[in-house]
Design a protein around this motif. Structure first.
Motif, PDB file in Angstrom:
ATOM      1  N   GLU A  27     -49.279  76.028  44.806  1.00 40.44           N
ATOM      2  CA  GLU A  27     -50.585  76.483  45.284  1.00 40.44           C
ATOM      3  C   GLU A  27     -51.287  75.375  46.074  1.00 40.44           C
ATOM      4  O   GLU A  27     -51.889  75.629  47.130  1.00 40.44           O
ATOM      5  CB  GLU A  27     -51.468  76.913  44.106  1.00 40.44           C
ATOM      6  N   ILE A  28     -51.194  74.157  45.588  1.00 41.32           N
ATOM      7  CA  ILE A  28     -51.821  73.029  46.283  1.00 41.32           C
ATOM      8  C   ILE A  28     -51.213  72.842  47.666  1.00 41.32           C
ATOM      9  O   ILE A  28     -51.932  72.670  48.667  1.00 41.32           O
ATOM     10  CB  ILE A  28     -51.675  71.747  45.434  1.00 41.32           C
ATOM     11  N   VAL A  29     -49.890  72.868  47.743  1.00 47.16           N
ATOM     12  CA  VAL A  29     -49.216  72.694  49.038  1.00 47.16           C
ATOM     13  C   VAL A  29     -49.594  73.816  50.004  1.00 47.16           C
ATOM     14  O   VAL A  29     -49.900  73.566  51.187  1.00 47.16           O
ATOM     15  CB  VAL A  29     -47.687  72.636  48.833  1.00 47.16           C
ATOM     16  N   LEU A  30     -49.598  75.046  49.524  1.00 44.91           N
ATOM     17  CA  LEU A  30     -49.942  76.180  50.397  1.00 44.91           C
ATOM     18  C   LEU A  30     -51.388  76.093  50.860  1.00 44.91           C
ATOM     19  O   LEU A  30     -51.710  76.450  52.007  1.00 44.91           O
ATOM     20  CB  LEU A  30     -49.690  77.500  49.666  1.00 44.91           C
ATOM     21  N   GLU A  77     -54.440  73.092  57.337  1.00 48.25           N
ATOM     22  CA  GLU A  77     -53.933  72.418  58.529  1.00 48.25           C
ATOM     23  C   GLU A  77     -53.697  73.400  59.673  1.00 48.25           C
ATOM     24  O   GLU A  77     -53.924  73.068  60.844  1.00 48.25           O
ATOM     25  CB  GLU A  77     -52.644  71.657  58.192  1.00 48.25           C
ATOM     26  N   LEU A  78     -53.254  74.612  59.327  1.00 45.73           N
ATOM     27  CA  LEU A  78     -53.075  75.618  60.376  1.00 45.73           C
ATOM     28  C   LEU A  78     -54.401  75.996  61.020  1.00 45.73           C
ATOM     29  O   LEU A  78     -54.450  76.406  62.186  1.00 45.73           O
ATOM     30  CB  LEU A  78     -52.404  76.865  59.789  1.00 45.73           C
ATOM     31  N   GLY A  79     -55.479  75.859  60.267  1.00 40.26           N
ATOM     32  CA  GLY A  79     -56.810  76.159  60.794  1.00 40.26           C
ATOM     33  C   GLY A  79     -57.496  74.950  61.386  1.00 40.26           C
ATOM     34  O   GLY A  79     -58.717  74.994  61.649  1.00 40.26           O
ATOM     35  N   GLN A 119     -45.533  61.997  54.197  1.00 39.21           N
ATOM     36  CA  GLN A 119     -45.443  60.591  53.861  1.00 39.21           C
ATOM     37  C   GLN A 119     -45.935  60.401  52.437  1.00 39.21           C
ATOM     38  O   GLN A 119     -47.019  60.858  52.070  1.00 39.21           O
ATOM     39  CB  GLN A 119     -46.302  59.767  54.828  1.00 39.21           C
ATOM     40  N   ILE A 120     -45.127  59.739  51.584  1.00 46.78           N
ATOM     41  CA  ILE A 120     -45.499  59.473  50.195  1.00 46.78           C
ATOM     42  C   ILE A 120     -45.685  57.971  50.023  1.00 46.78           C
ATOM     43  O   ILE A 120     -44.789  57.198  50.342  1.00 46.78           O
ATOM     44  CB  ILE A 120     -44.441  59.990  49.205  1.00 46.78           C
ATOM     45  N   LEU A 148     -50.101  64.752  54.687  1.00 45.20           N
ATOM     46  CA  LEU A 148     -49.467  65.739  55.547  1.00 45.20           C
ATOM     47  C   LEU A 148     -49.704  65.396  57.016  1.00 45.20           C
ATOM     48  O   LEU A 148     -50.563  64.564  57.338  1.00 45.20           O
ATOM     49  CB  LEU A 148     -49.987  67.137  55.220  1.00 45.20           C
ATOM     50  N   PRO A 149     -48.962  66.043  57.943  1.00 39.64           N
ATOM     51  CA  PRO A 149     -49.033  65.671  59.364  1.00 39.64           C
ATOM     52  C   PRO A 149     -50.432  65.641  59.960  1.00 39.64           C
ATOM     53  O   PRO A 149     -50.753  64.774  60.772  1.00 39.64           O
ATOM     54  CB  PRO A 149     -48.151  66.722  60.038  1.00 39.64           C
ATOM     55  N   ASN A 150     -51.295  66.575  59.556  1.00 38.55           N
ATOM     56  CA  ASN A 150     -52.629  66.632  60.154  1.00 38.55           C
ATOM     57  C   ASN A 150     -53.711  65.996  59.287  1.00 38.55           C
ATOM     58  O   ASN A 150     -54.903  66.209  59.521  1.00 38.55           O
ATOM     59  CB  ASN A 150     -53.012  68.072  60.473  1.00 38.55           C
ATOM     60  N   GLY A 151     -53.279  65.236  58.263  1.00 38.06           N
ATOM     61  CA  GLY A 151     -54.249  64.452  57.506  1.00 38.06           C
ATOM     62  C   GLY A 151     -54.644  64.982  56.152  1.00 38.06           C
ATOM     63  O   GLY A 151     -55.398  64.308  55.427  1.00 38.06           O
ATOM     64  N   SER A 152     -54.171  66.177  55.754  1.00 41.26           N
ATOM     65  CA  SER A 152     -54.453  66.633  54.391  1.00 41.26           C
ATOM     66  C   SER A 152     -53.794  65.681  53.404  1.00 41.26           C
ATOM     67  O   SER A 152     -52.729  65.114  53.672  1.00 41.26           O
ATOM     68  CB  SER A 152     -53.926  68.051  54.179  1.00 41.26           C
TER      69      SER A 152
END
Length: 404
Positions: free
Chosen positions: A35-38, A44-46, A82-83, A99-103
């Motif tokens: 749920e967190i990942v989704l 990020e899609l928004g 990135q971890i 995540l790629p867009n900064g989340s």
């Protein structure tokens, strides 16, 4: 990625405040990290950034939430991430997934300080097992007050924690989910219940971690750990009697309760259980015969018998046969129970007693006795009555130790 119906119900519940009580190994952390990942992906899609913090019971569990949960989901979705391990304090490191867009998703051990250090959506993993759960809660709630979401999951861990309150309070703000092992099985989770239960070999643990019963180990007078520590393969074997003085405890029972004789041989400074006799629904004459046989086979110095209620006549008869100096009747009162239970527990704690090894009914009986407070605050001892007895073996043991 297979999700069972109970996992889908949890995943699709978009309530701001959500708490779930799940049986062990049913995928509660796996589903919540999905749920967190989704949620991060949707943000990020928004063109937005999502922020989540996972607070786990310890550093190992925090790493598992990232590596076995978040990382696996991202890899399944083909998302690069990135971890990093970053210092949170001089003694605590956090794992962060960017995540790629900064989340960002951060996981770290839970304590009041870590709970206070973020403004984010929060996932409390295995919350019933967090030390200082109430202090964590007080520190945490202002963090999520500005519209952030809160996810809480755990298996039960007794009643003395905040998770118990969340699951039992009548608060309409919280969406609650409960999935025991039987519900998970009905929804398709592949598990062999009989195999699991027999392998666990601990009825309290099964009830709490798989059937989701609110058990409180803290109220058990004799913990499983304490019981296990005094088990011995040579205990409970009459053929090993070596002729030393013996002390006998007798719990009188008729109808549904057990009649129990517990024979203790004093070997040095250790009380060895030499024989444990249990019978159900036998006559008083049969009880007398069993006690006579014990006196004939062992060098009995003293015998303490429960004379509460129907026990008065058996005590009187035994005193006529063996003398009032060898046979003592003990009345069950609040004070006498407390005294006997205290002396008995001390023998277990000091490893002065040996009990039969591998006797499941005996272990359950010894663990069944609970100490509670009465309405006046005075301590009292209670035990649930079931097909295996009413802590009758336990009291016979304590009677025998009391004789010493």
């Amino acid at each position: 990625m297979i999700l069972y119906p109970y996992q889908k119900r949890w995943l699709n519940d978009e309530s701001r405040f959500k708490v779930g009580m799940f049986a062990r190994q049913t995928g509660k952390t796996f589903t919540t990290t999905l749920e967190i990942v989704l949620d991060c992906m949707q943000a990020e899609l928004g063109g937005k950034k999502a922020r989540w913090v996972i607070l786990s019971r310890g550093e190992r569990q925090a790493k598992e939430a990232i590596n076995e949960g978040v990382k696996r989901h991202l890899e399944a979705l083909g998302i690069a991430c990135q971890i990093m391990e970053v210092p949170f304090s001089p003694t605590i490191n956090a794992l962060e997934v960017i995540l790629p867009n900064g989340s960002k998703i951060t996981a770290l051990p839970a304590n009041p300080d870590t709970a206070r250090g973020f403004s984010a959506n929060v996932f409390l993993d295995e919350f019933a097992f967090h030390a200082d759960s109430r202090e964590i809660w007080k520190a945490l709630f202002p963090v999520i007050s500005a519209g952030w979401k809160l996810r809480v999951v755990s298996t039960p861990n007794g009643k003395g924690n905040k998770f118990y309150e969340l699951m039992t309070d009548d608060n309409p703000q919280w969406s609650k989910h409960t999935v025991d092992i039987y519900q998970a099985l009905a929804d398709g989770l592949p598990r062999q219940i009989d195999e699991l239960k027999q392998g666990l070999n601990d009825s309290d643990a099964w009830q709490q971690e798989f059937e989701l019963e609110w058990l409180d180990e803290a109220s058990a007078w004799l913990s499983y750990e304490l019981i296990d520590s005094v088990e011995h393969i040579d205990a409970g074997k009459p053929e090993l009697y070596s002729g030393n003085p013996c002390y006998v405890g007798v719990d009188i029972g008729a109808r549904n309760d057990l009649f129990v004789i517990w024979v203790i041989e004093e070997v040095g400074d250790v009380y060895w259980t030499r024989e444990l006799i249990t019978r159900r629904r036998i006559s008083f004459a049969e009880q007398d015969d069993l006690l006579d046989d014990v006196f004939n086979r062992y060098r009995v110095i003293r015998c303490c018998i429960d004379k509460t209620g129907m026990g008065e006549k058996p005590v009187e008869d035994a005193q006529k046969r063996y003398g009032s100096t060898r046979v003592e009747g003990v009345m069950f009162t609040l004070s006498s129970k407390l005294a006997m239970a205290t002396i008995g527990k001390q023998a277990f704690e000091d490893r002065k007693i040996r009990i039969p090894q591998g006797d499941g009914e005996l272990r359950e009986d010894l663990h069944k006795l609970k100490k509670q407070s009465s309405a006046t605050g005075a301590p009292r001892f209670v035990a649930e009555s079931d097909s295996s007895g009413h802590a009758d073996r336990t009291w016979a043991c304590f009677f025998g130790i009391e004789c010493r």
